[in-house]
Write an enzyme that holds these catalytic residues in place. Structure first.
Site, PDB file in Angstrom:
ATOM      1  N   HIS A   1     -18.376  -9.367   5.346  1.00 30.62           N
ATOM      2  CA  HIS A   1     -17.166  -8.901   5.633  1.00 30.62           C
ATOM      3  C   HIS A   1     -16.453  -9.690   6.860  1.00 30.62           C
ATOM      4  O   HIS A   1     -17.008  -9.893   7.849  1.00 30.62           O
ATOM      5  CB  HIS A   1     -17.258  -7.199   6.003  1.00 30.62           C
ATOM      6  CG  HIS A   1     -15.934  -6.763   6.450  1.00 30.62           C
ATOM      7  ND1 HIS A   1     -15.383  -6.274   7.548  1.00 30.62           N
ATOM      8  CD2 HIS A   1     -14.794  -6.680   5.380  1.00 30.62           C
ATOM      9  CE1 HIS A   1     -14.387  -5.486   7.391  1.00 30.62           C
ATOM     10  NE2 HIS A   1     -13.904  -5.847   6.390  1.00 30.62           N
ATOM     11  N   HIS A   2     -15.406 -10.185   6.511  1.00 30.03           N
ATOM     12  CA  HIS A   2     -14.483 -10.618   7.476  1.00 30.03           C
ATOM     13  C   HIS A   2     -13.015 -10.216   7.715  1.00 30.03           C
ATOM     14  O   HIS A   2     -12.420 -10.188   6.764  1.00 30.03           O
ATOM     15  CB  HIS A   2     -14.228 -12.241   7.099  1.00 30.03           C
ATOM     16  CG  HIS A   2     -15.393 -13.276   7.290  1.00 30.03           C
ATOM     17  ND1 HIS A   2     -15.285 -14.123   6.552  1.00 30.03           N
ATOM     18  CD2 HIS A   2     -16.677 -12.971   7.705  1.00 30.03           C
ATOM     19  CE1 HIS A   2     -16.537 -14.843   6.560  1.00 30.03           C
ATOM     20  NE2 HIS A   2     -17.352 -14.193   7.228  1.00 30.03           N
ATOM     21  N   GLU A   3     -13.406  -9.308   8.773  1.00 33.33           N
ATOM     22  CA  GLU A   3     -11.758  -8.595   9.173  1.00 33.33           C
ATOM     23  C   GLU A   3     -11.246  -9.600   9.982  1.00 33.33           C
ATOM     24  O   GLU A   3     -11.598 -10.033  11.311  1.00 33.33           O
ATOM     25  CB  GLU A   3     -12.118  -7.291   9.788  1.00 33.33           C
ATOM     26  CG  GLU A   3     -10.547  -6.570  10.065  1.00 33.33           C
ATOM     27  CD  GLU A   3      -9.726  -6.722   9.084  1.00 33.33           C
ATOM     28  OE1 GLU A   3      -8.369  -7.280   9.251  1.00 33.33           O
ATOM     29  OE2 GLU A   3      -9.756  -5.906   8.088  1.00 33.33           O
TER      30      GLU A   3
ATOM     31  N   GLU B   1      -7.274  -6.799  -2.966  1.00 36.16           N
ATOM     32  CA  GLU B   1      -6.779  -5.497  -2.710  1.00 36.16           C
ATOM     33  C   GLU B   1      -5.517  -5.282  -3.013  1.00 36.16           C
ATOM     34  O   GLU B   1      -4.789  -5.178  -4.331  1.00 36.16           O
ATOM     35  CB  GLU B   1      -7.161  -4.801  -1.582  1.00 36.16           C
ATOM     36  CG  GLU B   1      -6.934  -3.302  -1.266  1.00 36.16           C
ATOM     37  CD  GLU B   1      -6.863  -2.960   0.249  1.00 36.16           C
ATOM     38  OE1 GLU B   1      -7.224  -1.801   0.361  1.00 36.16           O
ATOM     39  OE2 GLU B   1      -6.488  -3.894   0.894  1.00 36.16           O
TER      40      GLU B   1
ATOM     41  N   GLU C   1      -5.380  -6.806   1.668  1.00 35.00           N
ATOM     42  CA  GLU C   1      -4.360  -6.951   2.590  1.00 35.00           C
ATOM     43  C   GLU C   1      -3.569  -8.279   2.526  1.00 35.00           C
ATOM     44  O   GLU C   1      -2.924  -8.790   3.144  1.00 35.00           O
ATOM     45  CB  GLU C   1      -4.506  -6.741   4.044  1.00 35.00           C
ATOM     46  CG  GLU C   1      -4.788  -5.177   4.266  1.00 35.00           C
ATOM     47  CD  GLU C   1      -6.279  -4.988   4.298  1.00 35.00           C
ATOM     48  OE1 GLU C   1      -6.814  -3.774   3.876  1.00 35.00           O
ATOM     49  OE2 GLU C   1      -6.847  -5.845   4.687  1.00 35.00           O
TER      50      GLU C   1
ATOM     51  N   GLU D   1       0.645  -1.271  -0.042  1.00 34.92           N
ATOM     52  CA  GLU D   1      -0.065  -0.021  -0.115  1.00 34.92           C
ATOM     53  C   GLU D   1       0.747   1.279  -0.067  1.00 34.92           C
ATOM     54  O   GLU D   1       0.887   2.024   0.948  1.00 34.92           O
ATOM     55  CB  GLU D   1      -0.980  -0.199   1.239  1.00 34.92           C
ATOM     56  CG  GLU D   1      -1.968  -1.069   0.972  1.00 34.92           C
ATOM     57  CD  GLU D   1      -2.973  -1.249   2.228  1.00 34.92           C
ATOM     58  OE1 GLU D   1      -3.931  -2.084   1.967  1.00 34.92           O
ATOM     59  OE2 GLU D   1      -2.646  -0.704   3.258  1.00 34.92           O
TER      60      GLU D   1
ATOM     61  N   GLU E   1      -9.281   4.259  -0.660  1.00 29.47           N
ATOM     62  CA  GLU E   1      -9.333   4.332   0.985  1.00 29.47           C
ATOM     63  C   GLU E   1      -8.061   5.320   1.237  1.00 29.47           C
ATOM     64  O   GLU E   1      -8.410   6.197   2.142  1.00 29.47           O
ATOM     65  CB  GLU E   1      -9.182   3.084   1.827  1.00 29.47           C
ATOM     66  CG  GLU E   1      -7.825   2.404   1.652  1.00 29.47           C
ATOM     67  CD  GLU E   1      -8.111   1.176   2.310  1.00 29.47           C
ATOM     68  OE1 GLU E   1      -8.899   0.855   3.320  1.00 29.47           O
ATOM     69  OE2 GLU E   1      -7.111   0.152   2.362  1.00 29.47           O
TER      70      GLU E   1
END
Length: 702
Positions: A413-415, A502, A484, A171, A508
């Site tokens: 969504h799974h963080e 991503e 990530e 990133e 973002e």
């Protein structure tokens, strides 16, 4: 998928020879192999009789081995082969892809160790792939890689578009410099992130894009990365040789192997036309064919999300601000006071569902719906989320029923917060939960340092996990969009439910201080070489302070540029990332986001220069409608756009979304103009792009 294969018989070549040549099918590229006097394997690469990779060494260094797999080799067998097939991707930029190469497989024997390896070269019209193969044998069974010593010897001080070599993050904004300036500019190229570790000031990441002084374009990357560590590149400034640099594990080792095994492919794409780099399918072709028997459930998705309002700081993922720590199963959220900023509440989610349904979207992502967000980041905490327990203000059943009534699918969504072991413990339960409530796709995240401690995002251990999660998801007919995670290397051919990643600096960061305005003119030459990116475009309000007075960030793009990204940043997973209220202010340009296709029969790269501009035209799958996108860097420019890709004898209506005359990414980003025109394949459009701007065109059969 259909495929036709033309396979030419294997040809055995003289075993006494230590030097061999391999030509590409069109003969533009020539690869030469040679053993040095000490038995070190080397290769060189020429393009149209110009040397583009000077003599470069190959080999691997093993732990606890005096000689390892670097030298002392003799050629024991040489095989050549030609291959030509056409295959059909489940989704993609083209309806059919040709896989055409000439191959050279050289078996190298180490007599003193009584063992052998194979180095396999595949030469395409656009470039070279090479890999190491370790056949089953008595004296090379289990072994540990200390370092891979693949070299890419440059022939000059090329211009490079690079980001710092890192074990955990891609990133970064791209830096453009000469190769000799990488170490000088390394510190200024760094930006902070949740997890990162650079290994040297001469280290860069792949996909690495370069341009020579005589106008050749070079791209270095890898394909089919699995059961191995990610490859960075480290530049020897004295010799201008890039050397492979694998990501280590917690104790410093770089790969645990069991024969039979293979390495990923090391790839070199070469052309004198930048559009050829963008059009290359070599990375995909170097991956194995689709392994999923049933792919009927895999489909492109255009979605919205309860996301940008949290990214900008307008809202919160947290349900409450009262908890200094959370223990799942013990913390009672009903005894806390809601903070009033939690975005993933039932009423707000229904509002998004209404808007998405009204405008024909497929799905809605909701982040921050599950317990644990108050205590998720930077704590080196293993058990962070269970991926099934909602906050008190998020009614899973009601939301699912409401969404279904509006013909909207919910996106999970799974963080993981980097707690990979915890995620694997919960995967089956989490995927079963998704099946129960009709979630067909998941956005997974790996923010923060990897747990177990000391492991890296790009080490072999995490690489194995990322693929494990994708294969496990396929068992439940779930599509995966991993953030990530490791940058893609074409594995979506083998596992097409890997519908997005991503793994780069996405939209973002426009709310985290902004990205360079030419960032999106480089990403297709670098990050997207390996596969599509969930870039999350479509921001119409560039002044972030209007959403959050405490955030002075600015989105460095014009509205026309944001529209063009739906074409230039290819992905079967496209998000309209802004808030519904901002789209309601600009419904005339929002129409392009509604119209643009997700899956394609044809893609034509019309003009390109890394860091400066890209113009792409794509034909919608099964339709005679076309969409064109142009993104521009910091220098205003004009384009004479020939529409000769259109079908002869047909008339179309073009709707042109362009920068206004006074548009500028910083000072006037919302200045645009819309025009309509009847066009044919003989038409030429003269269009202007502002700094940080561009244009988008829908061309519908009339």
């Amino acid at each position: 998928m259909k495929s036709t294969i033309a396979l030419i018989a294997v040809l055995l070549v003289s075993l006494s020879s230590t030097g061999q040549e391999l030509n590409s099918p069109n003969s533009d590229l020539t690869m030469s192999f040679e053993l040095l006097t000490d038995g070190t394997p080397t290769y060189t690469l020429h393009y149209k009789n110009k040397e583009v990779i000077a003599q470069s060494k190959l080999g691997l260094e093993l732990v606890n081995e005096s000689m390892s797999l670097r030298n002392g080799f003799k050629v024991s067998n040489i095989e050549t082969n030609s291959f030509d097939e056409t295959w059909t991707p489940v989704w993609g930029e083209q309806a059919e892809i040709r896989n055409h190469y000439n191959e050279l497989a050289i078996t190298l024997e180490q007599p003193e160790k009584d063992r052998h390896i194979i180095i396999r070269f595949r030469l395409y019209n656009e470039g070279l792939g090479l890999r190491y193969e370790f056949p089953q044998q008595d004296n090379l069974v289990y072994f540990v890689i200390k370092e891979e010593h693949t070299e890419f010897a440059m022939t000059g001080d090329h211009t490079a578009f690079w980001i710092p070599g890192d074990y955990d993050s891609q990133e970064y904004d791209y830096t453009t410099s000469k190769l000799s300036e990488i170490s000088i500019r390394f510190d200024e190229a760094l930006t902070g992130n949740a997890s990162q570790e650079q290994f040297a000031k001469t280290g860069v990441q792949t996909s690495l894009m370069m341009k020579t002084k005589d106008g050749l374009y070079l791209n270095l990357h890898e394909a089919a990365l699995k059961e191995y560590s990610l490859m960075n590149l480290n530049l020897d400034e004295s010799s201008m040789i890039f050397k492979s640099w694998l990501t280590p594990d917690a104790v410093g080792n770089k790969g645990y192997m069991q024969a039979p095994a293979v390495s990923p492919w090391r790839t070199i794409i070469v052309s004198d036309d930048a559009t050829d780099i963008l059009a290359s399918n070599m990375t995909l072709n170097l991956n194995e064919p689709n392994q999923l028997e049933d792919t009927s459930w895999i489909k492109p998705i255009k979605y919205m999300g309860v996301w940008w309002e949290m990214i900008t700081g307008k809202s919160s993922w947290n349900y409450t601000d009262e908890l200094p720590s959370v223990k799942l199963g013990e913390t009672d959220y009903l005894k806390t006071k809601p903070n009033g900023k939690h975005a993933a509440n039932t009423d707000n989610v229904k509002r998004y569902i209404d808007f998405a349904s009204k405008h024909g979207f497929d799905a809605l992502l909701v982040e921050g719906w599950n317990e644990g967000w108050e205590d998720w980041f930077g704590k080196s905490k293993d058990y962070v989320f269970d991926f099934v327990t909602p906050y008190p203000d998020f009614d899973v059943e009601l939301i699912q029923e409401y969404a279904a009534s509006k013909n909207i699918e919910m996106m999970m969504h799974h963080e993981t917060s980097g707690a990979v072991r915890n995620y694997e413990r919960h995967l089956d339960t989490a995927y079963q939960f998704m099946n129960t409530y009709g979630y067909t796709s998941v956005k997974s995240g790996y923010v923060g340092d990897i747990i177990p401690r000391g492991e890296h995002h790009y080490g072999q251990w995490a690489i194995n996990h990322f693929l494990y999660a994708v294969k496990k998801a396929a068992d439940y007919k779930i599509m995966v969009n991993a953030h990530e995670a490791v940058r893609p290397t074409g594995l979506r051919r083998t596992y097409p439910n890997l519908i997005g990643n991503e793994s780069a600096r996405g939209t973002e960061f426009q709310a985290f201080g902004g990205s360079n305005p030419n960032h999106v003119t480089i990403l297709p030459f670098t990050r997207l070489i390996g596969g599509p990116m969930d870039y999350t475009p479509g921001i119409f309000e560039m002044d972030i302070s209007k959403l959050n007075p405490d955030n002075n960030s600015h989105v460095n793009a014009t509205i026309a540029n944001q529209l063009a990204l739906y074409v230039t940043m290819y992905s079967p997973l496209q998000m309209a990332a802004d808030l519904p209220e901002n789209y309601n202010r600009f419904l005339d340009v929002f129409q392009f986001i509604k119209d643009v296709a997700l899956d394609w029969d044809e893609s034509h790269y019309l003009e390109a220069e890394p860091g400066e501009y890209i113009t792409v035209a794509r034909k919608a799958k099964g339709e005679n409608n076309w969409f064109v996108g142009n993104v521009n860097g910091v220098t205003p420019r004009s384009t004479q756009l020939k529409l000769d890709f259109l079908e002869k004898g047909k008339t179309y209506e073009a709707i042109i979304y362009a920068d206004a005359k006074d548009a500028h990414y910083k000072t006037n980003p919302q200045a645009y103009k819309i025009s309509k025109k009847k066009v044919t394949y003989q038409s030429t459009l003269k269009l202007n792009s502002a700094p940080g701007g561009g244009f988008a065109i829908s061309i519908m059969e009339h």
